[in-house]
Scaffold this motif. Structure first.
Motif, PDB file in Angstrom:
ATOM      1  N   GLN A 258       2.796   4.145  -0.778  1.00 19.93           N
ATOM      2  CA  GLN A 258       1.666   3.940   0.126  1.00 19.93           C
ATOM      3  C   GLN A 258       0.978   2.599  -0.089  1.00 19.93           C
ATOM      4  N   VAL A 259       1.088   2.026  -1.260  1.00 18.61           N
ATOM      5  CA  VAL A 259       0.364   0.785  -1.535  1.00 18.61           C
ATOM      6  C   VAL A 259       1.284  -0.418  -1.687  1.00 18.61           C
ATOM      7  N   SER A 269      -4.551  -3.101  -5.523  1.00 19.17           N
ATOM      8  CA  SER A 269      -3.934  -1.875  -6.012  1.00 19.17           C
ATOM      9  C   SER A 269      -3.299  -2.124  -7.366  1.00 19.17           C
ATOM     10  N   ASN A 270      -3.147  -1.048  -8.092  1.00 16.98           N
ATOM     11  CA  ASN A 270      -2.439  -1.133  -9.362  1.00 16.98           C
ATOM     12  C   ASN A 270      -1.836   0.224  -9.671  1.00 16.98           C
ATOM     13  N   SER A 271      -0.722   0.203 -10.341  1.00 10.08           N
ATOM     14  CA  SER A 271      -0.015   1.422 -10.695  1.00 10.08           C
ATOM     15  C   SER A 271       0.320   1.379 -12.174  1.00 10.08           C
ATOM     16  N   PHE A 495      -3.995   3.364  -8.162  1.00 15.93           N
ATOM     17  CA  PHE A 495      -5.362   3.120  -7.716  1.00 15.93           C
ATOM     18  C   PHE A 495      -5.331   2.118  -6.572  1.00 15.93           C
ATOM     19  N   LEU A 496      -6.097   2.407  -5.537  1.00 16.49           N
ATOM     20  CA  LEU A 496      -6.355   1.422  -4.489  1.00 16.49           C
ATOM     21  C   LEU A 496      -7.854   1.246  -4.414  1.00 16.49           C
ATOM     22  N   ALA A 497      -8.305   0.023  -4.545  1.00 12.92           N
ATOM     23  CA  ALA A 497      -9.747  -0.211  -4.646  1.00 12.92           C
ATOM     24  C   ALA A 497     -10.160  -1.415  -3.819  1.00 12.92           C
TER      25      ALA A 497
END
Length: 518
Positions: A258-259, A269-271, A495-497
């Protein structure tokens, strides 16, 4: 993992005004898929609930950011451990006070911890074997019936947050032995927090939204930035759009796919590897299946799985699990210990097992997807991997309740599952050894079947020196990697911020600390 960017809070959801602390009013909106049953620490042990409790309640000790290898002070400014490793003596920080301004005392700590134990809610097990006393107003003594190096990690769990005992008692709370039937405070604690954390509870709906207001007199070193925080229950598919359009500043439940096309501009974003470890086990009971109980057949599976293909399935930010203990915890194995696929070795082991080609069942929860990884997709990929080495796998997907009954009864031939720690300590993973909750009951790996690993399990429980513990737990996992439990991957926490959001770190226990966001 840290997400950081220049700038202040989101303009879309910020408004001018004056906060209780004298600063400008700012609102933070966070989207999550709710797993929330209560705001009462004694009844709260779900992922969303841990976010809520971490914001409302302080604990004796805690962890800083994403570092789970070292316990740091919270309500206790210092502590000592007895020579026999069974007694912990804490000195409370004299600055600590509840949101109503009253000081936190040792009596509050004793009451709160005993209440968790006696209410018999989901987190009560954290207090198993522990007794708490208060020799004076600023000293708390926690005694463990046995040497338990996980005590400090357990005390850092938000479910062991400390209540204002006077207010809680007035609301019907009790720490008496019969609290499971006489404590009536949960409803009150779902409408008003009684803690000393960076935020207070403004309102709570267990299915839609939790609203927090700043604790203007928060005593801790890191003062909260936002005057109001809104934690919303939002479907994962909608969370991405909300952040992109500025309707929220943080989404917690997206998949790597999704990101993957989002980068730069107004969002970031970060994973990173999540708290969960996917694993597979072969049943050690020949009465369940003669092949899965065969050690050569075990090895054929271990070396037949294509771990890299599982990582591709899980997406960016996932990690091959070198052992069961996730990389965030002390005692995790380095990547160099990861099992590498070796098709020729797998075929040789299969031949040594005498396998006759009859189907073996892999059962898994077909209705469960974790961190964007579908169990059905993973099982299908493993089936294809093992077919390449000559193993005939029959997939047996079923609803989680059905498969869980099979697992708990020790009846799965091959089980595909995941595990998340109950508290941030490597001792959680002793469950996978012979006789453990998983190793014994689900895998049928009985006590006495592997003296080497069982000796390491016993040593791990007794060892208190931090460096020695790491070494023992790593040795334990290396031996575990030779047995019927096979660690696969840690899927990614994504995370998407908003790019303006600062101070975001992933904590394995409470996911995100709202009080540290700015």
């Amino acid at each position: 993992m840290v997400l950081a960017a220049c700038g202040g809070g989101s303009e879309e959801n910020s408004s001018s005004g004056t906060s209780g602390g004298g600063g400008a009013s700012k609102t933070l909106v966070v989207d999550a898929v709710f797993s929330l049953k209560s705001a009462d620490p004694a009844h709260n042990y779900e992922p969303t609930g841990q976010i809520v409790a971490r914001a409302l309640y302080s604990t004796l000790v805690t962890f800083a950011g994403d570092d789970l290898t070292k316990v740091v002070p919270d309500l206790a400014s210092s502590w000592t451990t007895s020579e026999d490793g069974k007694t912990y003596t804490f000195t409370l920080n004299p600055a600590a006070k509840f949101s109503d301004g009253t000081p936190v005392t040792s009596a509050d700590v004793v009451f709160s911890l005993n209440r968790v134990a006696n209410v018999k809610g989901n987190p009560s097990f954290l207090m198993d074997g522990l007794t708490v006393s208060a020799p004076d107003a600023t000293t708390v003594v926690v005694e463990s019936a046995t040497v338990d190096s996980a005590v400090l990690g357990k005390l850092a769990n938000p479910s062991l947050g400390i209540l204002n005992s006077a207010k809680a008692k007035a609301a019907g709370a009790t720490d008496a032995a019969d609290a499971a039937t006489t404590d009536t405070a949960e409803q009150a604690l779902n409408s008003e927090s009684m803690g000393s954390g960076p935020y207070t509870l403004a309102s709570l709906d267990l299915t839609t939204e939790v609203d927090f207001e700043i604790n203007a007199d928060y005593w801790g070193a890191t003062k909260p930035t936002y005057t109001k925080v809104v934690l919303r229950n939002v479907d994962a598919a909608q969370q991405k759009n909300n952040v992109v359009t500025g309707q929220s500043q943080l989404a917690l439940d997206l998949s790597p796919d999704q990101v993957k096309d989002l980068s730069g501009g107004e969002v970031v974003s970060n994973s990173v590897p999540s708290q969960y470890t996917f694993y597979l086990f072969t049943n050690a009971n020949p009465e369940i299946n003669q092949w899965t109980a065969n050690r050569d057949f075990e090895d054929a599976i271990r070396y037949g799985i294509d771990y890299q293909s599982l990582l591709e399935l899980a997406g960016e930010g996932s990690r091959q699990a070198a052992g069961m203990i996730p990389v965030q915890l002390a005692g995790a194995l380095p990547d160099s210990d990861s099992i590498t696929r070796d098709v020729e070795k797998a075929k040789a082991s299969l031949a040594a097992s005498g396998y006759d080609g009859s189907p073996v069942q892999v059962s898994y929860p077909s209705d469960l997807t974790q961190n964007g990884v579908s169990f059905t997709d993973m099982a299908t990929r493993i089936q294809a991997n093992l077919k390449e080495v000559g193993i005939n796998v029959e997939l047996q997907g079923a609803p989680i309740t059905t498969v869980l009954d099979l697992a708990r009864g020790g009846k799965q031939q091959i089980g595909l599952w995941l595990w998340g720690p109950d508290f941030p300590d490597a001792s959680n993973y002793l469950a996978f050894g012979p006789g453990g909750v998983v190793g014994g009951k689900r895998v049928n790996w009985q006590p006495g079947s592997d003296p080497t690993i069982e000796a390491l399990m016993a040593k791990a429980l007794e060892t208190t020196d931090a460096d020695e513990r790491v070494a023992v737990y790593q040795d334990y996992q290396r031996e575990l990697n030779k047995g019927p439990v096979m660690s696969l991957i840690q899927p990614a926490q994504v995370f998407l911020a908003a790019s303006s959001l600062k101070g975001l770190t992933y904590n394995l226990v409470w996911t995100v600390n709202l009080g540290e966001l700015s």
